[in-house]
Write a protein that holds these residues in place. Structure first.
Motif, PDB file in Angstrom:
ATOM      1  N   TRP A  62      -7.743   0.716  -8.088  1.00  9.82           N
ATOM      2  CA  TRP A  62      -6.978   1.945  -7.848  1.00  9.82           C
ATOM      3  C   TRP A  62      -5.510   1.757  -8.223  1.00  9.82           C
ATOM      4  CZ3 TRP A  62      -9.536   2.551  -2.439  1.00  9.82           C
ATOM      5  CH2 TRP A  62     -10.778   3.189  -2.562  1.00  9.82           C
ATOM      6  N   ILE A  66      -9.145  -1.881  -4.300  1.00 11.64           N
ATOM      7  CA  ILE A  66      -7.725  -1.520  -4.205  1.00 11.64           C
ATOM      8  C   ILE A  66      -7.001  -1.888  -5.493  1.00 11.64           C
ATOM      9  CG2 ILE A  66      -5.555  -2.027  -2.999  1.00 11.64           C
ATOM     10  CD1 ILE A  66      -7.281  -2.340  -0.428  1.00 11.64           C
ATOM     11  N   LEU A  86      -0.380   0.489  -2.396  1.00 12.63           N
ATOM     12  CA  LEU A  86      -1.096   1.614  -2.993  1.00 12.63           C
ATOM     13  C   LEU A  86      -0.719   2.919  -2.300  1.00 12.63           C
ATOM     14  CD1 LEU A  86      -3.215   2.830  -4.889  1.00 12.63           C
ATOM     15  CD2 LEU A  86      -4.965   2.165  -3.214  1.00 12.63           C
ATOM     16  N   GLN A  87      -0.699   2.900  -0.971  1.00  9.63           N
ATOM     17  CA  GLN A  87      -0.333   4.107  -0.230  1.00  9.63           C
ATOM     18  C   GLN A  87       1.088   4.563  -0.568  1.00  9.63           C
ATOM     19  OE1 GLN A  87      -1.113   3.688   3.996  1.00  9.63           O
ATOM     20  NE2 GLN A  87      -3.003   2.599   3.560  1.00  9.63           N
ATOM     21  N   ALA A 135      -2.992  -2.628   0.052  1.00 10.83           N
ATOM     22  CA  ALA A 135      -3.326  -1.288   0.543  1.00 10.83           C
ATOM     23  C   ALA A 135      -2.048  -0.516   0.868  1.00 10.83           C
ATOM     24  CB  ALA A 135      -4.238  -1.385   1.767  1.00 10.83           C
ATOM     25  N   ILE A 141      -9.017   4.012   1.428  1.00 13.52           N
ATOM     26  CA  ILE A 141      -8.195   2.829   1.162  1.00 13.52           C
ATOM     27  C   ILE A 141      -8.398   1.784   2.259  1.00 13.52           C
ATOM     28  CG2 ILE A 141      -5.817   1.959   1.019  1.00 13.52           C
ATOM     29  CD1 ILE A 141      -5.099   4.704  -0.275  1.00 13.52           C
ATOM     30  N   SER A 142      -8.405   2.216   3.507  1.00 14.29           N
ATOM     31  CA  SER A 142      -8.526   1.252   4.609  1.00 14.29           C
ATOM     32  C   SER A 142      -9.902   0.598   4.646  1.00 14.29           C
ATOM     33  CB  SER A 142      -8.206   1.913   5.950  1.00 14.29           C
ATOM     34  OG  SER A 142      -9.187   2.867   6.277  1.00 14.29           O
TER      35      SER A 142
END
Length: 100
Positions: free
Chosen positions: A81, A78, A51-52, A48, A70-71
């Motif tokens: 994505w 995830i 990804l961020q 995560a 996302i969280s």
């Protein structure tokens, strides 16, 4: 922390040595289960964060609704994505229309 459904059902035991062996085996099982659970949670948190970071680098500031998605997402989501990040033209290509 034990969950409500983590009740311990002990069989009838007539010997303290037998009880010691059984408890040692049970403790090892529990330790392995908690260790596996911790690894899975750590992997999800790490992906995560990755990804961020990729989203910020590629698209700039990440809206709060995307961060919330996302969280709340599963590890599988995830991963999906992450696969889209490099080819996406916008956040909408990855997450659909955003509210921000």
């Amino acid at each position: 922390m034990p969950k409500a459904d983590d009740r311990i059902v002990l069989p009838r035991i007539d010997d303290l040595q037998e009880l010691n062996v059984m408890l040692a085996e049970r403790l090892e099982e529990w330790a392995q289960a908690y260790k596996a659970e911790g690894k899975a949670e750590g992997k999800a948190e790490g992906e995560a964060l990755a990804l961020q970071k990729l989203l910020k680098k590629r698209f700039g500031a990440v809206p709060s609704d995307v961060l919330a998605k996302i969280s709340a997402a599963s590890l599988e989501q995830i991963d999906a994505w992450l696969d889209l990040v490099l080819d996406a033209r916008s956040l909408d290509d990855i997450f659909g229309p955003t509210t921000c």
